[in-house]
Design a protein around this motif. Structure first.
Motif, PDB file in Angstrom:
ATOM      1  N   TYR A 116     111.211  -7.396  20.031  1.00 22.80           N
ATOM      2  CA  TYR A 116     112.492  -7.985  20.412  1.00 22.80           C
ATOM      3  C   TYR A 116     112.523  -9.405  19.860  1.00 22.80           C
ATOM      4  O   TYR A 116     111.507  -9.923  19.386  1.00 22.80           O
ATOM      5  CB  TYR A 116     112.709  -7.975  21.939  1.00 22.80           C
ATOM      6  N   LEU A 117     113.676 -10.024  19.904  1.00 21.29           N
ATOM      7  CA  LEU A 117     113.806 -11.399  19.423  1.00 21.29           C
ATOM      8  C   LEU A 117     113.601 -12.384  20.566  1.00 21.29           C
ATOM      9  O   LEU A 117     114.146 -12.214  21.653  1.00 21.29           O
ATOM     10  CB  LEU A 117     115.188 -11.639  18.816  1.00 21.29           C
TER      11      LEU A 117
ATOM     12  N   ILE B 191     111.007 -12.315  15.697  1.00 17.09           N
ATOM     13  CA  ILE B 191     110.626 -11.008  16.226  1.00 17.09           C
ATOM     14  C   ILE B 191     109.247 -11.134  16.854  1.00 17.09           C
ATOM     15  O   ILE B 191     108.319 -11.641  16.232  1.00 17.09           O
ATOM     16  CB  ILE B 191     110.604  -9.941  15.116  1.00 17.09           C
ATOM     17  N   VAL B 192     109.125 -10.708  18.103  1.00 13.58           N
ATOM     18  CA  VAL B 192     107.841 -10.729  18.792  1.00 13.58           C
ATOM     19  C   VAL B 192     107.429  -9.310  19.152  1.00 13.58           C
ATOM     20  O   VAL B 192     108.270  -8.427  19.338  1.00 13.58           O
ATOM     21  CB  VAL B 192     107.870 -11.617  20.059  1.00 13.58           C
TER      22      VAL B 192
ATOM     23  N   HIS C 242      96.003 -12.304  26.882  1.00 13.75           N
ATOM     24  CA  HIS C 242      96.671 -13.072  27.932  1.00 13.75           C
ATOM     25  C   HIS C 242      96.506 -14.582  27.790  1.00 13.75           C
ATOM     26  O   HIS C 242      97.394 -15.346  28.165  1.00 13.75           O
ATOM     27  CB  HIS C 242      96.161 -12.641  29.313  1.00 13.75           C
ATOM     28  N   ALA C 243      95.386 -15.023  27.234  1.00 12.47           N
ATOM     29  CA  ALA C 243      95.104 -16.460  27.155  1.00 12.47           C
ATOM     30  C   ALA C 243      96.031 -17.191  26.189  1.00 12.47           C
ATOM     31  O   ALA C 243      96.359 -18.350  26.407  1.00 12.47           O
ATOM     32  CB  ALA C 243      93.646 -16.675  26.742  1.00 12.47           C
ATOM     33  N   VAL C 244      96.492 -16.525  25.120  1.00 17.87           N
ATOM     34  CA  VAL C 244      97.308 -17.226  24.116  1.00 17.87           C
ATOM     35  C   VAL C 244      98.747 -16.716  24.026  1.00 17.87           C
ATOM     36  O   VAL C 244      99.571 -17.325  23.361  1.00 17.87           O
ATOM     37  CB  VAL C 244      96.664 -17.149  22.707  1.00 17.87           C
ATOM     38  N   SER C 245      99.051 -15.630  24.678  1.00 21.55           N
ATOM     39  CA  SER C 245     100.372 -15.019  24.548  1.00 21.55           C
ATOM     40  C   SER C 245     101.446 -15.785  25.315  1.00 21.55           C
ATOM     41  O   SER C 245     101.274 -16.137  26.475  1.00 21.55           O
ATOM     42  CB  SER C 245     100.332 -13.572  25.047  1.00 21.55           C
ATOM     43  N   VAL C 246     102.549 -16.056  24.626  1.00 23.09           N
ATOM     44  CA  VAL C 246     103.751 -16.587  25.273  1.00 23.09           C
ATOM     45  C   VAL C 246     104.645 -15.369  25.467  1.00 23.09           C
ATOM     46  O   VAL C 246     105.069 -14.734  24.498  1.00 23.09           O
ATOM     47  CB  VAL C 246     104.444 -17.654  24.402  1.00 23.09           C
ATOM     48  N   ASP C 247     104.933 -15.023  26.706  1.00 21.43           N
ATOM     49  CA  ASP C 247     105.608 -13.754  26.995  1.00 21.43           C
ATOM     50  C   ASP C 247     106.446 -13.872  28.263  1.00 21.43           C
ATOM     51  O   ASP C 247     106.794 -14.976  28.677  1.00 21.43           O
ATOM     52  CB  ASP C 247     104.575 -12.621  27.077  1.00 21.43           C
ATOM     53  N   SER C 248     106.745 -12.737  28.893  1.00 21.09           N
ATOM     54  CA  SER C 248     107.590 -12.723  30.090  1.00 21.09           C
ATOM     55  C   SER C 248     107.061 -13.598  31.216  1.00 21.09           C
ATOM     56  O   SER C 248     107.821 -14.053  32.063  1.00 21.09           O
ATOM     57  CB  SER C 248     107.750 -11.290  30.612  1.00 21.09           C
TER      58      SER C 248
ATOM     59  N   GLU D  33      97.901 -14.055  17.315  1.00 25.69           N
ATOM     60  CA  GLU D  33      96.841 -13.346  18.038  1.00 25.69           C
ATOM     61  C   GLU D  33      97.270 -12.854  19.426  1.00 25.69           C
ATOM     62  O   GLU D  33      96.429 -12.466  20.219  1.00 25.69           O
ATOM     63  CB  GLU D  33      95.634 -14.278  18.196  1.00 25.69           C
ATOM     64  N   SER D  34      98.565 -12.852  19.729  1.00 21.52           N
ATOM     65  CA  SER D  34      98.999 -12.529  21.094  1.00 21.52           C
ATOM     66  C   SER D  34      98.733 -11.081  21.502  1.00 21.52           C
ATOM     67  O   SER D  34      98.662 -10.791  22.683  1.00 21.52           O
ATOM     68  CB  SER D  34     100.473 -12.865  21.285  1.00 21.52           C
ATOM     69  N   MET D  35      98.570 -10.173  20.544  1.00 19.66           N
ATOM     70  CA  MET D  35      98.310  -8.769  20.883  1.00 19.66           C
ATOM     71  C   MET D  35      96.866  -8.352  20.571  1.00 19.66           C
ATOM     72  O   MET D  35      96.535  -7.180  20.614  1.00 19.66           O
ATOM     73  CB  MET D  35      99.297  -7.858  20.144  1.00 19.66           C
ATOM     74  N   PHE D  36      96.005  -9.315  20.253  1.00 18.15           N
ATOM     75  CA  PHE D  36      94.600  -9.030  19.972  1.00 18.15           C
ATOM     76  C   PHE D  36      93.940  -8.489  21.235  1.00 18.15           C
ATOM     77  O   PHE D  36      94.241  -8.969  22.324  1.00 18.15           O
ATOM     78  CB  PHE D  36      93.906 -10.320  19.500  1.00 18.15           C
TER      79      PHE D  36
END
Length: 180
Positions: free
Chosen positions: A90-91, A96-97, A156-162, A46-49
């Protein structure tokens, strides 16, 4: 007189040889397209929801930014750079994310505090909330380093990102999401 060693049913006619050659060329062409040109991915998470939902299929251009290393994690040849707002793949941790590019190399980053003592990262037109740990990861970064992007999930609440693992090298971006 020489005897034919193959029975009649095993012999290939000229038409069968041409058909076999066409099928082989088609398979080779398909493999090259899959390795270097496009990919169809199914989203898991759900990171891009709400922009991209769990289970949706994405059509990705693997040659939008350059020529990818087959089954690798970087570009062999780069001819274009991502733009702010592009949804890229990207990996990360051998997976792949899919994330949105919110800032490019050289773009200014500003961290603000709101009235509730929460942190907000301002990157161009994007205002992104930060947890305490994410704030600590980014507090010393006044801009995105050249050759890197800031990639963030829309949820933003669940995304693991930069915000958690740092900036992503432009050379590690394997494609651009064109449509779903």
């Amino acid at each position: 007189m020489e005897k034919d060693l193959l029975p009649e049913r095993v012999k290939f006619s000229r038409q069968n040889k041409i058909l076999c050659l066409i099928v082989c060329i088609g398979l080779l062409f398909g493999l090259l397209l899959k390795l270097f040109v496009f990919e169809i991915l199914t989203v898991s998470g759900e990171s891009m929801f709400p922009a991209i939902k769990d289970g949706e299929r994405l059509f990705v251009s693997k040659c939008a930014y350059g020529l990818c290393e087959p089954y690798g994690d970087k570009l062999l040849l780069q001819w274009k750079k991502p733009k702010s707002g592009d949804v890229v793949i990207y990996l990360y941790n051998n997976k792949i994310v899919v994330k949105r590019c919110v800032a490019l190399g050289g773009d200014k980053l500003e961290i603000l505090r709101d009235s509730d003592y929460n942190y907000i990262l301002q990157a161009g037109d994007f205002s992104i909330p930060l947890s305490q740990i994410q704030y600590l990861n980014l507090k010393d970064s006044s801009s995105v380093p050249e050759g890197y992007i800031l990639a963030v999930g829309d949820n933003h609440a669940v995304s693991v990102d930069s915000r958690s693992y740092g900036f992503v090298s432009e050379r590690n971006i394997l494609g651009k999401v064109l449509c779903k």
